[in-house]
Design an enzyme around this catalytic site. Structure first.
Site, PDB file in Angstrom:
ATOM      1  N   MET A 168       0.898  -1.147   0.000  1.00  0.00           N
ATOM      2  CA  MET A 168       0.000   0.000   0.000  1.00  0.00           C
ATOM      3  C   MET A 168       0.941   1.202   0.000  1.00  0.00           C
ATOM      4  O   MET A 168       1.415   1.630   1.042  1.00  0.00           O
ATOM      5  CB  MET A 168      -0.922  -0.021   1.217  1.00  0.00           C
ATOM      6  CG  MET A 168      -2.070   0.917   1.067  1.00  0.00           C
ATOM      7  SD  MET A 168      -3.497   0.473   2.100  1.00  0.00           S
ATOM      8  CE  MET A 168      -4.102  -1.010   1.317  1.00  0.00           C
ATOM      9  N   PRO A 169       1.269   1.711  -1.186  1.00  0.00           N
ATOM     10  CA  PRO A 169       2.469   2.538  -1.406  1.00  0.00           C
ATOM     11  C   PRO A 169       2.440   3.977  -0.899  1.00  0.00           C
ATOM     12  O   PRO A 169       2.546   4.930  -1.662  1.00  0.00           O
ATOM     13  CB  PRO A 169       2.625   2.491  -2.918  1.00  0.00           C
ATOM     14  CG  PRO A 169       1.225   2.383  -3.421  1.00  0.00           C
ATOM     15  CD  PRO A 169       0.529   1.498  -2.426  1.00  0.00           C
ATOM     16  N   CYS A 170       2.395   4.135   0.405  1.00  0.00           N
ATOM     17  CA  CYS A 170       2.461   5.486   0.969  1.00  0.00           C
ATOM     18  C   CYS A 170       3.824   6.123   0.716  1.00  0.00           C
ATOM     19  O   CYS A 170       3.943   7.348   0.765  1.00  0.00           O
ATOM     20  CB  CYS A 170       2.129   5.458   2.460  1.00  0.00           C
ATOM     21  SG  CYS A 170       3.207   4.415   3.448  1.00  0.00           S
ATOM     22  N   HIS A 171       4.823   5.317   0.397  1.00  0.00           N
ATOM     23  CA  HIS A 171       6.155   5.870   0.115  1.00  0.00           C
ATOM     24  C   HIS A 171       6.166   6.715  -1.158  1.00  0.00           C
ATOM     25  O   HIS A 171       7.088   7.483  -1.375  1.00  0.00           O
ATOM     26  CB  HIS A 171       7.207   4.748   0.019  1.00  0.00           C
ATOM     27  CG  HIS A 171       6.977   3.763  -1.072  1.00  0.00           C
ATOM     28  ND1 HIS A 171       6.125   2.674  -0.928  1.00  0.00           N
ATOM     29  CD2 HIS A 171       7.482   3.681  -2.318  1.00  0.00           C
ATOM     30  CE1 HIS A 171       6.126   1.976  -2.055  1.00  0.00           C
ATOM     31  NE2 HIS A 171       6.941   2.570  -2.917  1.00  0.00           N
TER      32      HIS A 171
END
Length: 159
Positions: free
Chosen positions: A117-120
């Protein structure tokens, strides 16, 4: 959470926590997993993460779900729309609710499913790396890795 898998990665140990239906957390934090066995779901997530780190996978398809409010769930779902190898600013990410930019940033910060879940992929409006629970060096590594795999944009991020 009843099950756990741990993998070694270029950014340190990664722990995957799940139940019978969903992965609930992927974390870099030291997590006590004593008494937790692997199951088919944690093994599937571990294989996909290993493939991600090898540059062979750009989309995760294991079921994932984390506890949160309806608002947080919406923010986390929107993270999945950020394309692999690309970034967006907090301002653009919250353009549909500009008055909620701080709440959106806070929800992003509460994401417990790192990488998948690409919060980066959310960065500051000025292009700088800001906030990442796993540490800014990991965020930089993940973004650099994705750009190298896709051969998009700069080959090295400058911050």
């Amino acid at each position: 959470m009843n099950y756990a898998s741990v993998i070694a990665s270029p950014v340190g140990q990664v722990t995957i926590l799940a139940d019978d239906e969903f992965v609930h957390a992927i974390t870099f934090a030291e997590t006590a997993i004593t008494g937790l066995a692997e199951n088919s779901l944690t093994l599937r997530a571990a294989q996909q993460l290993n493939d991600y780190f090898k540059g062979k996978l750009q989309h995760f398809d294991f079921p994932m779900k984390q506890k949160g409010t309806a608002f947080q769930q919406g923010v986390w779902q929107n993270l999945l729309a950020i394309p692999y190898g690309e970034t967006t600013s907090y301002a653009k990410f919250s353009a549909h609710q500009p008055l909620a930019i701080r709440a959106i940033a806070a929800a992003n910060g509460k994401n417990n499913i790192a990488i998948a879940m690409p919060c980066h992929r959310v960065i500051g409006s000025n292009g700088k790396l800001v906030g990442y629970a796993g540490g800014l060096w990991r965020k930089q590594w993940l973004l650099q890795h994705e750009r190298e795999v896709t051969q998009q944009g700069q080959t090295e991020l400058k911050f």
